[in-house]
Motif scaffolding. Structure first.
Motif, PDB file in Angstrom:
ATOM      1  N   ARG A   1       0.812  -1.216   0.000  1.00 30.54           N
ATOM      2  CA  ARG A   1       0.000   0.000   0.000  1.00 30.54           C
ATOM      3  C   ARG A   1       0.845   1.264   0.000  1.00 30.54           C
ATOM      4  NH1 ARG A   1      -1.637   3.407   3.874  1.00 30.54           N
ATOM      5  NH2 ARG A   1      -0.717   2.069   5.461  1.00 30.54           N
ATOM      6  N   VAL A   2       1.960   1.247   0.725  1.00 34.40           N
ATOM      7  CA  VAL A   2       2.743   2.477   0.884  1.00 34.40           C
ATOM      8  C   VAL A   2       3.888   2.624  -0.113  1.00 34.40           C
ATOM      9  CG1 VAL A   2       2.175   2.690   3.324  1.00 34.40           C
ATOM     10  CG2 VAL A   2       4.238   1.436   2.651  1.00 34.40           C
ATOM     11  N   ALA A   3       4.258   1.543  -0.793  1.00 33.31           N
ATOM     12  CA  ALA A   3       5.385   1.628  -1.722  1.00 33.31           C
ATOM     13  C   ALA A   3       5.176   0.828  -3.003  1.00 33.31           C
ATOM     14  CB  ALA A   3       6.671   1.163  -1.035  1.00 33.31           C
ATOM     15  N   GLY A   4       4.069   0.115  -3.139  1.00 26.57           N
ATOM     16  CA  GLY A   4       3.836  -0.703  -4.324  1.00 26.57           C
ATOM     17  C   GLY A   4       4.619  -1.990  -4.338  1.00 26.57           C
TER      18      GLY A   4
ATOM     19  N   ALA B   1      -2.894   5.373  -1.582  1.00 27.75           N
ATOM     20  CA  ALA B   1      -2.127   4.145  -1.811  1.00 27.75           C
ATOM     21  C   ALA B   1      -1.189   4.334  -2.991  1.00 27.75           C
ATOM     22  CB  ALA B   1      -3.063   2.972  -2.065  1.00 27.75           C
ATOM     23  N   ALA B   2      -0.069   3.629  -2.960  1.00 29.69           N
ATOM     24  CA  ALA B   2       0.901   3.680  -4.050  1.00 29.69           C
ATOM     25  C   ALA B   2       0.511   2.695  -5.143  1.00 29.69           C
ATOM     26  CB  ALA B   2       2.295   3.351  -3.525  1.00 29.69           C
ATOM     27  N   ALA B   3       0.950   2.967  -6.361  1.00 26.84           N
ATOM     28  CA  ALA B   3       0.702   2.047  -7.475  1.00 26.84           C
ATOM     29  C   ALA B   3       1.631   0.840  -7.350  1.00 26.84           C
ATOM     30  CB  ALA B   3       0.938   2.754  -8.799  1.00 26.84           C
TER      31      ALA B   3
ATOM     32  N   PRO C   1       6.270   6.366  -4.289  1.00 27.45           N
ATOM     33  CA  PRO C   1       7.067   6.861  -5.421  1.00 27.45           C
ATOM     34  C   PRO C   1       6.164   7.317  -6.560  1.00 27.45           C
ATOM     35  CG  PRO C   1       6.996   4.477  -5.459  1.00 27.45           C
ATOM     36  CD  PRO C   1       6.292   4.890  -4.193  1.00 27.45           C
ATOM     37  N   ALA C   2       6.723   8.070  -7.506  1.00 23.83           N
ATOM     38  CA  ALA C   2       5.970   8.485  -8.697  1.00 23.83           C
ATOM     39  C   ALA C   2       5.412   7.235  -9.380  1.00 23.83           C
ATOM     40  CB  ALA C   2       6.875   9.254  -9.647  1.00 23.83           C
ATOM     41  N   PRO C   3       4.177   7.291  -9.861  1.00 20.03           N
ATOM     42  CA  PRO C   3       3.345   8.479 -10.102  1.00 20.03           C
ATOM     43  C   PRO C   3       2.501   8.938  -8.925  1.00 20.03           C
ATOM     44  CG  PRO C   3       2.225   6.547 -10.941  1.00 20.03           C
ATOM     45  CD  PRO C   3       3.542   6.063 -10.387  1.00 20.03           C
ATOM     46  N   ALA C   4       2.793   8.501  -7.687  1.00 18.78           N
ATOM     47  CA  ALA C   4       2.024   8.962  -6.534  1.00 18.78           C
ATOM     48  C   ALA C   4       2.152  10.472  -6.403  1.00 18.78           C
ATOM     49  CB  ALA C   4       2.527   8.277  -5.272  1.00 18.78           C
ATOM     50  N   LYS C   5       1.093  11.092  -5.938  1.00 23.36           N
ATOM     51  CA  LYS C   5       1.071  12.547  -5.778  1.00 23.36           C
ATOM     52  C   LYS C   5       0.485  12.888  -4.411  1.00 23.36           C
ATOM     53  CE  LYS C   5      -3.333  12.815  -8.255  1.00 23.36           C
ATOM     54  NZ  LYS C   5      -3.501  11.349  -8.227  1.00 23.36           N
ATOM     55  N   PRO C   6       0.629  14.121  -3.959  1.00 22.52           N
ATOM     56  CA  PRO C   6       0.060  14.504  -2.665  1.00 22.52           C
ATOM     57  C   PRO C   6      -1.437  14.206  -2.595  1.00 22.52           C
ATOM     58  CG  PRO C   6       1.517  16.216  -3.477  1.00 22.52           C
ATOM     59  CD  PRO C   6       1.385  15.219  -4.584  1.00 22.52           C
TER      60      PRO C   6
END
Length: 344
Positions: free
Chosen positions: A131-134, A163-165, A154-159
């Protein structure tokens, strides 16, 4: 015959009620006095730090979470993390930046402890990093050195992302540290260094199974407590595992301790979880406070343990409307996804 049966039922009911009261009874006032136990600090507690990505930032809270995310970023930058033109997450949940941001904003902090494969005490909530880092790998299967190369959100996560991809090849990506700014799962010792007594802490000991105990559990308790004993700042401890809270009862009675719980329906089939939600295992831990799911404020067990002296702390309140609903039942609140008003 009828009178005898009625008398027996009354006696049985009285015994059951007495057993229930005994089971949920918190630590006694005389025990607190004898061990000079400090009270839990009267502040708002930022859940996993003041964060701009992670827990609680789901769509249903979007109306208020924008203000919260903006505050987290502003306070993190004030503390020296990230820059205004950085498009990604500056202060993801349970990161050094999120804890520094909470300190800058004047909030207390709630955080979670686990052990890495090489026995390092780190601050992270979930059993794995999906969930937090993919990354689907478990914290217990990774060394701290490996964790330092895995960016949180990490990208593409945004503010504002909850959940992270998922990563396509997490093992390969973690072989080298990424370039540029990022936050990773931190050591608890580094978190204590960053907070440095500026904010009171609620420290949760996390376990994969709250009904089991093994050598790794003892190791986490011993190493986590060793770091806290060397720390010059206010803290209390809590856990869903009554054995962890009991560890402090047995080894460090001078520490304010809390039992985490949530109301669970008996229809779920989780008998142990249902009993834990009734606070039926508090006889093991004899807590000073009960950290309870905010939905459970009106439950008889929370009202009863509060009447007997346990301090009720809510988790996790994510909007002003939720706060208004649960505030009459709790003395303190763990919050995220909104900025609490002073009136509360």
């Amino acid at each position: 015959m009828g009178k005898n049966l009625g008398s027996k039922l009354i006696v049985a009911g009285a015994l059951a009620a007495g057993a229930a009261v005994w089971a949920i009874k918190p630590r006694s006032f005389s025990d607190k006095q004898r061990n000079f136990v400090p009270a839990i600090a009267d502040v708002w507690y930022a859940h996993r730090g003041l964060h701009d990505a992670g827990s609680g930032l789901e769509p249903q809270y979007a109306a208020e979470s924008g203000e919260y995310v903006a505050l987290a970023r502003r306070m993190a930058m004030k503390a020296g993390y990230g820059t205004a033109d950085f498009a990604g997450s500056i202060a993801p949940e349970n990161s050094l930046a999120a804890f520094a941001a909470a300190c800058e904003a004047g909030y207390g902090i709630e955080l979670d402890l686990q052990l890495t494969r090489d026995g390092q005490v780190v601050v992270v909530h979930d059993e794995d990093l999906l969930r937090v880092a993919g990354d689907p790998r478990k914290i217990a299967d990774l060394t701290y050195d490996e964790l330092t190369r895995i960016p949180l959100f990490p990208a593409p996560a945004k503010p504002g992302d909850a959940a992270a991809a998922p990563l396509s090849d997490p093992v390969e990506k973690a072989k080298t540290a990424p370039s540029g700014y990022y936050q990773h799962v931190p050591l608890f010792s580094d978190v204590l260094r960053v907070v440095a007594g500026r904010a009171p802490l609620i420290v949760e000991y996390k376990f994969a199974d709250n009904a089991a105990w093994n050598a790794r559990c003892d190791e986490l308790m011993e190493k986590g407590d060793q770091l806290l004993q060397a720390y010059d700042g206010a803290y209390v401890i809590e856990s869903f595992h009554p054995g962890a809270v009991n560890w402090y009862k047995e080894h460090r009675p001078e520490v304010c301790r809390g039992q985490l719980a949530e109301p669970i329906s008996l229809s779920s089939g989780d008998i142990k979880g249902w009993l834990a939600g009734l606070l039926a295992f508090d006889w093991i831990s004899r807590p000073d406070f009960v950290a309870f799911d905010w939905h459970g404020g009106p439950t008889p067990q929370l009202k009863a343990t509060r009447w007997m002296g346990a301090v009720p702390v809510s988790w996790t309140v994510r909007s002003r409307s939720e706060l208004e609903e649960c505030d009459p039942y709790f003395d303190y609140h763990i919050f995220e996804a909104f900025v609490p008003d002073e009136q509360y």
